[in-house]
Design a protein around this motif. Structure first.
Motif, PDB file in Angstrom:
ATOM      1  N   GLU A 115     -27.062  -7.340 -22.640  1.00  0.00           N
ATOM      2  CA  GLU A 115     -28.279  -6.517 -22.469  1.00  0.00           C
ATOM      3  C   GLU A 115     -29.478  -7.230 -23.093  1.00  0.00           C
ATOM      4  O   GLU A 115     -30.557  -7.294 -22.503  1.00  0.00           O
ATOM      5  CB  GLU A 115     -28.111  -5.145 -23.137  1.00  0.00           C
ATOM      6  N   ASP A 116     -29.262  -7.744 -24.299  1.00  0.00           N
ATOM      7  CA  ASP A 116     -30.340  -8.401 -25.045  1.00  0.00           C
ATOM      8  C   ASP A 116     -30.912  -9.581 -24.255  1.00  0.00           C
ATOM      9  O   ASP A 116     -32.089  -9.901 -24.358  1.00  0.00           O
ATOM     10  CB  ASP A 116     -29.778  -8.866 -26.395  1.00  0.00           C
ATOM     11  N   GLN A 117     -30.047 -10.233 -23.476  1.00  0.00           N
ATOM     12  CA  GLN A 117     -30.501 -11.408 -22.724  1.00  0.00           C
ATOM     13  C   GLN A 117     -30.962 -11.047 -21.322  1.00  0.00           C
ATOM     14  O   GLN A 117     -31.125 -11.914 -20.471  1.00  0.00           O
ATOM     15  CB  GLN A 117     -29.387 -12.445 -22.683  1.00  0.00           C
ATOM     16  N   GLY A 118     -31.150  -9.751 -21.090  1.00  0.00           N
ATOM     17  CA  GLY A 118     -31.731  -9.321 -19.814  1.00  0.00           C
ATOM     18  C   GLY A 118     -30.732  -9.061 -18.712  1.00  0.00           C
ATOM     19  O   GLY A 118     -31.104  -8.861 -17.557  1.00  0.00           O
ATOM     20  N   LEU A 133     -23.779  -5.752 -25.788  1.00  0.00           N
ATOM     21  CA  LEU A 133     -25.137  -5.687 -26.350  1.00  0.00           C
ATOM     22  C   LEU A 133     -25.859  -7.015 -26.171  1.00  0.00           C
ATOM     23  O   LEU A 133     -27.057  -7.053 -25.859  1.00  0.00           O
ATOM     24  CB  LEU A 133     -25.078  -5.317 -27.841  1.00  0.00           C
ATOM     25  N   SER A 134     -25.121  -8.104 -26.345  1.00  0.00           N
ATOM     26  CA  SER A 134     -25.750  -9.420 -26.223  1.00  0.00           C
ATOM     27  C   SER A 134     -26.164  -9.675 -24.770  1.00  0.00           C
ATOM     28  O   SER A 134     -27.224 -10.245 -24.509  1.00  0.00           O
ATOM     29  CB  SER A 134     -24.756 -10.441 -26.762  1.00  0.00           C
TER      30      SER A 134
END
Ligand SMILES: Cc1cc2nc3c(=O)[nH]c(=O)nc-3n(C[C@H](O)[C@H](O)[C@H](O)COP(=O)(O)O)c2cc1C
Length: 178
Positions: A109-112, A106-107
């Motif tokens: 994904e969160d950072q692109g 998830l992290s």
């Protein structure tokens, strides 16, 4: 976590193992054995959806094999993570590890970035272990490929079916007055 020549070196070792037909030797069982028919059907449907999206026919064994081998090239991603756990951990620790994997995915994904798990890496756990000279007490659980997702790639265009909520969860007491 590997990139550049370190990742290429691991991929070369894995591809050599695949080509040599080294038997799969995971140190833990991912799926139940035997696999219950209901789960087998779901697994088949997910595989069918992937191969259909990629235009690979049901009987095209070579193309299926080549696609599966992409697991062992971290799907061409620039960064590969090798996830291990101490062999002496209890089964419950796999829950803890699963949670940290989810947080990592998830992290990313969160950072692109895009990231995907590679459970298939465990099939060549001993090969990965030897190549990376990992500590004796560690076993290979899975890999993670990290990069920038190509949204136009066919494998990123389909969604696997989801079981209906009532098929795996039950709700009791919710209809009582508060
Ligand atoms: C722990 C873990 C292991 C995975 N192992 C593999 C794998 O070996 N090969 C593969 O193609 N995808 C693998 N995946 C990706 C899933 O098959 C699936 O593509 C991804 O979770 C997103 O699809 P979903 O929306 O159906 O969950 C793995 C995912 C996770 C979280």
């Amino acid at each position: 976590m590997l990139t550049g020549s370190a990742l290429r070196g691991l991929i070369d070792a894995l591809q050599d193992a695949v080509r040599a037909g080294i038997p799969h030797a995971a140190e833990y069982s991912y799926f139940p054995s035997p696999m219950p028919e209901m789960l087998k059907a779901r697994q088949r449907a997910a595989g069918y959806a992937l191969y259909t999206a990629l235009g690979i026919g049901r009987r095209d064994i070579d193309a299926r094999r080549a696609q599966f081998a992409r697991n062992y090239a971290f799907f061409g991603a620039p960064v590969g993570v090798v996830v291990t756990i101490r062999r002496d951990m209890g089964k419950g620790c796999f829950m803890d590890l699963g949670m940290s994997l989810m947080a990592f995915l998830l992290s990313a994904e969160d950072q692109g970035f895009g990231a995907t798990g590679i459970g298939a890496l465990a099939n060549y756990g001993p090969c990965v272990h030897d190549h990376l000279n990992l500590p004796e007490e560690e076993m290979v659980v899975c890999g993670i490929a990290v990069g920038v997702a190509d949204a136009s790639a066919p494998e990123n265009q389909f969604r696997t079916a989801r079981a209906e909520l009532q098929d795996y969860a039950s709700f009791r007491g919710f209809d009582e007055p508060a």
